[in-house]
Scaffold this motif. Structure first.
Motif, mmCIF file in Angstrom:
data_model
loop_
_atom_site.group_PDB
_atom_site.id
_atom_site.type_symbol
_atom_site.label_atom_id
_atom_site.label_comp_id
_atom_site.label_asym_id
_atom_site.label_seq_id
_atom_site.Cartn_x
_atom_site.Cartn_y
_atom_site.Cartn_z
ATOM 1 N N GLY A 1 0.824 -1.215 0.000
ATOM 2 C CA GLY A 1 0.000 0.000 0.000
ATOM 3 C C GLY A 1 0.852 1.256 0.000
ATOM 4 N N ALA A 2 1.908 1.250 0.801
ATOM 5 C CA ALA A 2 2.811 2.408 0.839
ATOM 6 C C ALA A 2 3.503 2.595 -0.502
ATOM 7 C CB ALA A 2 3.838 2.234 1.955
ATOM 8 N N ALA A 3 3.940 1.501 -1.093
ATOM 9 C CA ALA A 3 4.601 1.585 -2.401
ATOM 10 C C ALA A 3 3.643 2.134 -3.453
ATOM 11 C CB ALA A 3 5.120 0.211 -2.810
ATOM 12 N N ASP A 4 2.396 1.696 -3.405
ATOM 13 C CA ASP A 4 1.398 2.190 -4.369
ATOM 14 C C ASP A 4 1.166 3.681 -4.194
ATOM 15 O OD1 ASP A 4 1.151 -0.387 -5.338
ATOM 16 O OD2 ASP A 4 -0.744 -0.790 -4.289
ATOM 17 N N ARG A 5 1.071 4.146 -2.942
ATOM 18 C CA ARG A 5 0.852 5.576 -2.694
ATOM 19 C C ARG A 5 2.043 6.399 -3.173
ATOM 20 N NH1 ARG A 5 -1.103 3.321 1.904
ATOM 21 N NH2 ARG A 5 0.691 3.913 3.179
ATOM 22 N N ILE A 6 3.237 5.901 -2.939
ATOM 23 C CA ILE A 6 4.433 6.623 -3.401
ATOM 24 C C ILE A 6 4.460 6.697 -4.912
ATOM 25 C CG2 ILE A 6 6.958 6.463 -3.563
ATOM 26 C CD1 ILE A 6 6.867 5.332 -0.652
ATOM 27 N N GLN A 7 4.107 5.597 -5.567
ATOM 28 C CA GLN A 7 4.117 5.556 -7.023
ATOM 29 C C GLN A 7 3.087 6.504 -7.603
ATOM 30 O OE1 GLN A 7 3.403 1.677 -8.706
ATOM 31 N NE2 GLN A 7 4.709 2.133 -10.447
ATOM 32 N N VAL A 8 1.901 6.565 -6.991
ATOM 33 C CA VAL A 8 0.842 7.465 -7.455
ATOM 34 C C VAL A 8 1.249 8.919 -7.265
ATOM 35 C CG1 VAL A 8 -1.515 8.247 -6.974
ATOM 36 C CG2 VAL A 8 -1.044 5.805 -7.190
ATOM 37 N N ALA A 9 1.916 9.190 -6.148
ATOM 38 C CA ALA A 9 2.307 10.579 -5.850
ATOM 39 C C ALA A 9 3.376 11.074 -6.817
ATOM 40 C CB ALA A 9 2.813 10.676 -4.407
ATOM 41 N N GLY A 10 4.122 10.161 -7.338
ATOM 42 C CA GLY A 10 5.181 10.558 -8.262
ATOM 43 C C GLY A 10 6.419 11.062 -7.525
ATOM 44 N N LYS A 11 7.351 11.514 -8.318
ATOM 45 C CA LYS A 11 8.602 12.018 -7.741
ATOM 46 C C LYS A 11 8.424 13.485 -7.378
ATOM 47 C CE LYS A 11 11.483 8.868 -10.306
ATOM 48 N NZ LYS A 11 12.552 8.687 -11.255
ATOM 49 N N PRO A 12 9.000 13.841 -6.237
ATOM 50 C CA PRO A 12 8.912 15.255 -5.853
ATOM 51 C C PRO A 12 9.632 16.140 -6.881
ATOM 52 C CG PRO A 12 10.240 14.003 -4.260
ATOM 53 C CD PRO A 12 9.747 13.042 -5.309
ATOM 54 N N GLY A 13 9.070 17.293 -7.141
ATOM 55 C CA GLY A 13 9.614 18.171 -8.157
ATOM 56 C C GLY A 13 10.472 19.181 -7.625
#
Length: 101
Positions: free
Chosen positions: A89-101
């Motif tokens: 779940g954490a990995a999915d949320r990180i992936q959805v959020a994308g990389k910080p700009g």
């Protein structure tokens, strides 16, 4: 970040549950104890009755221990599953959020 070896924890849970099964198997043999001294000496009937009661109490105690051990094995397996689900779940949320700009 915290990590566990979920497959190893799951395997430990399975092993612990199997030990619980072995303990339960040992408890199943206890009722036979009451016949161990049957008719051994005059007055053995009193001893046999006492042995039957003692065997029953030991069986209850050992069955309780088997249940506790089995439950602990189940908790280990559940913890491994919970960790994997939370980690995913954490990995999915990180992936959805994308990389910080």
């Amino acid at each position: 970040m915290t990590s566990i070896d979920a497959p190893a924890v799951r395997a430990m849970g399975v092993a612990v549950t199997e030990i619980g099964d072995e303990i339960a198997g040992a408890a199943a043999l206890i009722p036979g104890w009451e016949y161990a001294g049957q008719g051994a000496v005059e007055g053995a009937e009193v001893c046999e009755n006492s042995m039957a009661h003692a065997a029953r109490f030991w069986q209850i105690t050992v069955e309780g221990l088997a249940g506790l051990v089995r439950d602990y094995g189940g908790e280990l397996r559940a913890a491994a599953g919970d960790f994997v689900a939370t980690d995913q779940g954490a990995a999915d949320r990180i992936q959805v959020a994308g990389k910080p700009g």
